[in-house]
Design an enzyme around this catalytic site. Structure first.
Site, PDB file in Angstrom:
ATOM      1  N   LYS A 211     -37.971 -60.509-120.691  1.00 44.42           N
ATOM      2  CA  LYS A 211     -36.856 -59.646-120.275  1.00 44.42           C
ATOM      3  C   LYS A 211     -35.691 -60.469-119.717  1.00 44.42           C
ATOM      4  CE  LYS A 211     -38.416 -58.655-115.564  1.00 44.42           C
ATOM      5  NZ  LYS A 211     -37.324 -59.448-114.953  1.00 44.42           N
ATOM      6  N   THR A 212     -35.975 -61.543-118.970  1.00 42.27           N
ATOM      7  CA  THR A 212     -34.887 -62.364-118.430  1.00 42.27           C
ATOM      8  C   THR A 212     -34.096 -62.992-119.572  1.00 42.27           C
ATOM      9  OG1 THR A 212     -36.227 -62.848-116.479  1.00 42.27           O
ATOM     10  CG2 THR A 212     -34.313 -64.250-116.863  1.00 42.27           C
TER      11      THR A 212
ATOM     12  N   ASP B 189     -31.416 -55.387-113.980  1.00 42.97           N
ATOM     13  CA  ASP B 189     -32.749 -55.964-114.163  1.00 42.97           C
ATOM     14  C   ASP B 189     -33.758 -55.137-113.370  1.00 42.97           C
ATOM     15  OD1 ASP B 189     -34.747 -57.740-114.876  1.00 42.97           O
ATOM     16  OD2 ASP B 189     -34.292 -59.151-113.266  1.00 42.97           O
ATOM     17  N   GLU B 190     -35.009 -55.097-113.818  1.00 45.83           N
ATOM     18  CA  GLU B 190     -36.099 -54.402-113.110  1.00 45.83           C
ATOM     19  C   GLU B 190     -35.711 -52.960-112.780  1.00 45.83           C
ATOM     20  OE1 GLU B 190     -38.831 -55.834-113.065  1.00 45.83           O
ATOM     21  OE2 GLU B 190     -38.717 -57.960-112.561  1.00 45.83           O
TER      22      GLU B 190
ATOM     23  N   GLN C 123     -44.848 -51.577-114.765  1.00 49.20           N
ATOM     24  CA  GLN C 123     -44.812 -52.530-113.657  1.00 49.20           C
ATOM     25  C   GLN C 123     -44.036 -51.979-112.458  1.00 49.20           C
ATOM     26  OE1 GLN C 123     -44.575 -56.880-114.807  1.00 49.20           O
ATOM     27  NE2 GLN C 123     -43.896 -56.004-116.756  1.00 49.20           N
TER      28      GLN C 123
ATOM     29  N   ARG D 295     -50.601 -61.433-115.047  1.00 50.57           N
ATOM     30  CA  ARG D 295     -50.082 -62.715-114.545  1.00 50.57           C
ATOM     31  C   ARG D 295     -50.882 -63.881-115.128  1.00 50.57           C
ATOM     32  NH1 ARG D 295     -45.753 -61.104-114.138  1.00 50.57           N
ATOM     33  NH2 ARG D 295     -46.716 -59.276-115.053  1.00 50.57           N
TER      34      ARG D 295
END
Length: 732
Positions: free
Chosen positions: A11-12, A203-204, A234, A595
């Site tokens: 995503k970044t 973002d997020e 998430q 993770r």
């Protein structure tokens, strides 16, 4: 545009490449891009990547200053510095942190004569922030309650707002709320920013609260040129105001929106991704997407059963030792649901010489409440310990201010006495010419508390003395009165401290208490634990953190501890279970699983000490939701554990407990293990039968498992899987 970016899907990269494309290909002015995220680290990473992508197209010396890539709070400060005068504030406003905010709350309570017994200051602080995060303030808040306490809160909220405005000060929630108010009340200002920012990137997005949602919606305006990136799977911050409906209802707000799904995971093995996907599929509040990967299948997820939390910590340490042969220590992580779980793991790692680093927190014995409790114990051990005295004389608050303590210090130095000796000379011997003034009564009360504890100390075990300290000092009550998530976490840490004392007592042996168990011995034991000067943050070390802190990170090897009902999912037994709470906990587990890049290991204990007493634990439902094809289970070796414990001096009386525990097999229950009672051959116990057990009391048979096990729900004890052959179960 909404980009649904699954875990590890990049995503970044999407955000930074979009910004670089706008600048380098479409020749947009970089200052016309408004990009926000949630942490300074993420914002810095985004700026750095954009710089690398656009190269020499722009003069970065000026661009870095003018580029609007920041956190929500930083962006709002920039806007308010320029335009807050429209709201009647000075542009030179002060920003109050949490401690400043709490201080104002307490001052307002004192001014309005509102007692802390009616309203706990931290609870008020938390409630004010929650209201503001939802886009309301003291002028728009509508109470759904009534009564004296609610009337007092409303008066306090109004006075709090007046004090801040008079001081030209803003708390953290104000930074976003007042920006929203500015846009809502001043059309010219709003239009200027809408014209300035041609592109809005968030973002997020799944972590935005109501106030942040309003901010970006106002900025996007009718142009609606907004690009949101996020993953509803998430969304794990509902407890601090995040609203998952913002991402789920994106098309409602922007009917012409395009939806893109990033479903390929570049991080983890197939086993991990497919297992995590099966777990998160149990949630209903999510969009239809399926995470996949072209990575190797990888090893199966290991589920390791422990007898208790000490056994769990030992197993984690052993697994870390084994993993460190193939992986660097800084690529190994241990996750837990609550901070209180870290203490025993820390102790075990330290004993084995494994270096570790707490991420996003402090080491157990350096935590505020633990240091406070230890200061009481240290002062009882050494009344001349002035450092400990100064730390606790007004903790919890007793109305003994800094000026009084300063005057005490001057008098004590003049007479060559410690602080505590000065109180003794004044209130017991009456041998000093010193007037404590208005603090006399409070100082005398503190001295009487310490004198009472000092008198009881020789007759109590250290763990019992800690309980007395927390009760007599009012420390436990002050945390209970706060009724916040933070105060609950602090209480759990204090319970962890008591557990550490109990373990010290057990290690010393219980056959000759007077000789080997002492408070001083315990304080000596933890002296090095508190010596954080030895810690080298740059040395290779495993990473330890709560799963909330792990979001956005990745490791080769991940260990998740405490996968038991009531702990993970973290639902209190006295609270009604809500579907939305379970779904949030499941999302948290999903974040923890994803993770891991190569190896994932899950731990649960069959027994755990909770608030000072050992309780039987039920394996987390989240483990059961992983298909058995993706896991391998390692159960407790009872004979080995029994021998380990019985070989330790002073623990021979544990034999009966171990023999009793050996009767029960509480191993994980997978769907293919369960056999309905209707298909069993002649059997005296069937589903629905009421039974009685000599230890667990009355219960109801729910299911049969295999050929020799019963799932029985016991009143007040929960579900247990036991052996029909050895359990001494009787019909009622």
């Amino acid at each position: 545009m909404l980009v649904l970016a699954g875990a590890g899907s990049g995503k970044t990269r999407v955000l930074t490449h979009r910004m670089a494309y706008l600048i380098s290909e479409l020749h947009m002015d970089p200052t016309q891009i408004f990009a926000v995220t949630f942490t300074n680290k993420a914002a810095a990473e985004m700026r750095s990547r954009v710089q690398q992508l656009i190269g020499d197209l722009c003069d970065w010396r000026y661009l870095e200053r003018d580029l609007w890539v920041s956190t929500f709070h930083s962006a709002c400060v920039r806007i308010l510095r320029a335009d807050i005068h429209h709201l009647g504030y000075s542009p030179q406003f002060t920003i109050y942190d949490d401690a400043d905010q709490l201080s104002v709350v307490k001052a307002c309570m004192k001014e309005l004569n509102i007692s802390e017994q009616m309203l706990a200051p931290k609870a008020i602080q938390s409630r004010i922030n929650k209201i503001k995060n939802e886009g309301e303030d003291h002028t728009t808040y509508k109470s759904a309650f009534g009564g004296p306490a609610e009337d007092a809160f409303i008066r306090l909220f109004e006075r709090y707002a007046a004090v801040l405005k008079q001081a030209s000060a803003l708390d953290f929630a104000d930074l976003i709320l007042l920006t929203v108010r500015l846009f809502q009340t001043n059309t010219n200002v709003l239009r200027a920013y809408q014209k300035k920012f041609q592109y809005v990137l968030i973002d997020e997005y799944q972590d935005t609260n109501r106030c942040q949602y309003l901010l970006v919606k106002l900025l996007a305006g009718t142009r609606a040129n907004i690009c949101a990136v996020g993953d509803e799977d998430q969304s794990i911050y509902r407890w601090r105001g995040a609203d998952i409906s913002n991402i789920l209802n994106f098309e409602r707000d922007y009917p012409n929106a395009q939806i893109f799904k990033l479903e390929e995971n570049y991080r983890s093995t197939k086993n991990i991704i497919e297992a995590a996907s099966h777990v998160i599929a149990y949630n209903t509040e999510r969009r239809d997407k399926q995470l996949w990967t072209s990575n190797a299948e990888g090893s199966k997820i290991r589920i390791i059963e422990a007898y208790d939390e000490r056994d769990e910590a030992l197993k984690i340490a052993n697994e870390i030792s084994a993993a460190s042969v193939e992986h660097d220590l800084n690529q190994i992580a241990v996750f837990y649901r609550t901070n209180a779980q870290s203490r025993l793991i820390e102790d075990t790692l330290r004993a084995k010489g494994i270096n570790y680093e707490i991420y996003g927190g402090v080491k157990f014995y350096a935590r505020l409440e633990v240091k406070d409790a230890l200061a009481y114990l240290k002062l009882l051990s050494n009344p001349d310990d002035d450092v400990s005295f100064r730390r606790i004389v007004n903790v919890p608050a007793r109305g003994i201010g800094g000026v009084t303590i300063e005057k005490m210090g001057n008098k004590a130095r003049e007479l060559g006495l410690s602080y505590y000796a000065l109180l003794k000379a004044k209130f017991e011997d009456d041998q000093v010419d010193w007037d404590p003034g208005r603090s006399r009564k409070n100082l005398q009360k503190f001295y009487e508390i310490m004198k009472s504890l000092e008198k009881a100390k020789p007759n109590l075990l250290p763990s019992d003395l800690l309980d007395m300290v927390l009760e007599e000092s009012g420390y436990r009550k002050s945390l209970l009165d706060e009724k916040t998530a933070e105060s609950q976490s602090r209480l759990e840490n204090l319970a962890g401290l008591k557990q550490s004392l109990v373990e010290y007592e057990l290690d010393q042996g219980r056959e000759d208490l007077e000789k080997v168990i002492s408070l001083e011995g315990f304080l000596e034991r933890i002296a090095l634990v508190s010596d954080i000067d030895r810690f080298d943050p740059h040395a290779p070390a495993i990473k330890m953190m709560t799963i909330h802190m792990a979001k956005g990170l990745e490791f080769d090897v991940v260990f998740i501890s405490g996968l038991e009902e009531e702990l993970f999912p973290n639902i209190r037994p006295w609270e009604a279970e809500q579907p939305e709470d379970i779904e949030e906990e499941r999302r948290l587990f999903y974040v923890g699983m994803t993770r891991a890049k190569q190896d994932l290991c899950l731990f649960y204990a069959k027994n755990r000490m909770v608030f000072g007493s050992t309780q039987y634990r039920v394996m987390s439902r989240f483990i059961e939701e992983i298909p058995s094809d993706y896991v391998e289970l390692k159960k407790v070796d009872y004979f080995e554990r029994r021998k380990h414990y019985l070989d330790k001096p002073g623990l021979a009386p544990q034999k009966e407990r171990w023999d009793a525990d050996f009767e029960f097999d509480q191993s994980p229950v997978f769907e293919d293990d369960v056999v309905d009672a209707d298909f069993e051959e002649a059997d005296e116990f069937r589903a629905g039968h009421r039974v009685e057990h000599p230890i667990f009391g009355e219960g109801v048979v729910r299911k049969t498992v295999g050929k020799d096990k019963l799932l029985v729900e016991f009143r007040g004890q929960g579900m247990k899987k036991i052996s029909r052959k050895f359990s001494q179960l009787k019909h009622i």
